[in-house]
Design a protein around this motif. Structure first.
Motif, PDB file in Angstrom:
ATOM      1  N   SER A  40       0.858  -1.176   0.000  1.00 13.80           N
ATOM      2  CA  SER A  40       0.000   0.000   0.000  1.00 13.80           C
ATOM      3  C   SER A  40       0.899   1.232   0.000  1.00 13.80           C
ATOM      4  CB  SER A  40      -0.897   0.007   1.236  1.00 13.80           C
ATOM      5  OG  SER A  40      -1.573   1.238   1.331  1.00 13.80           O
ATOM      6  N   GLU A  41       0.751   2.063  -1.028  1.00 11.88           N
ATOM      7  CA  GLU A  41       1.607   3.246  -1.144  1.00 11.88           C
ATOM      8  C   GLU A  41       1.227   4.328  -0.140  1.00 11.88           C
ATOM      9  OE1 GLU A  41       1.341   4.368  -5.215  1.00 11.88           O
ATOM     10  OE2 GLU A  41       2.291   2.531  -5.919  1.00 11.88           O
ATOM     11  N   LYS A  42      -0.072   4.510   0.105  1.00 11.50           N
ATOM     12  CA  LYS A  42      -0.515   5.560   1.024  1.00 11.50           C
ATOM     13  C   LYS A  42      -0.203   5.218   2.476  1.00 11.50           C
ATOM     14  CE  LYS A  42      -4.121   7.190  -2.046  1.00 11.50           C
ATOM     15  NZ  LYS A  42      -5.547   7.251  -2.315  1.00 11.50           N
ATOM     16  N   ASP A  44       2.148   2.990   3.314  1.00 14.81           N
ATOM     17  CA  ASP A  44       3.578   2.678   3.320  1.00 14.81           C
ATOM     18  C   ASP A  44       3.880   1.384   4.083  1.00 14.81           C
ATOM     19  OD1 ASP A  44       6.126   3.216   2.407  1.00 14.81           O
ATOM     20  OD2 ASP A  44       6.718   4.144   4.307  1.00 14.81           O
ATOM     21  N   ASP A  66      -4.270   0.324  -3.337  1.00 12.16           N
ATOM     22  CA  ASP A  66      -5.044   1.440  -2.781  1.00 12.16           C
ATOM     23  C   ASP A  66      -6.242   1.788  -3.654  1.00 12.16           C
ATOM     24  OD1 ASP A  66      -3.119   1.461  -0.829  1.00 12.16           O
ATOM     25  OD2 ASP A  66      -2.018   3.146  -1.676  1.00 12.16           O
TER      26      ASP A  66
END
Length: 95
Positions: A40-42, A44, A66
């Motif tokens: 998940s990039e948001k 992290d 996400d």
């Protein structure tokens, strides 16, 4: 452990084996489930899911975990995927 994709809700289907003599017997079609770790990039961080290969391609096509979780309805997602979705919504509201 249920044979259901945690992200798409894809599960087993039933059908028939049909012989050359046209005899029909029941059979089960199972989804191709894989244990994967998605980032998940948001948030992290990474999360482990049991996902079908079709679902994995869909997640990649929609721009990552996400975007997939935010677009997918809650009925299709598993409880662990719903927890991640709630964290994403909180992080998005705080930002």
């Amino acid at each position: 452990m249920a044979r259901i994709c945690e992200l798409t809700g894809k599960g087993r289907m039933t059908g028939n084996n049909v012989s050359h003599a046209n005899n029909k017997t029941k059979r089960v079609f199972l989804p191709n489930l894989q244990n994967v770790t998605l980032m998940s990039e948001k948030l992290d961080r990474s999360f482990k899911f049991r996902v079908s290969t079709h679902g994995l391609r869909s997640v990649e096509h929609n721009g990552g975990l996400d975007n997939w979780l935010l677009k997918t309805s809650d009925e299709k997602l598993s409880t662990s995927a719903l927890k991640v979705k709630r964290e994403l919504v909180k992080a998005q509201a705080a930002a």
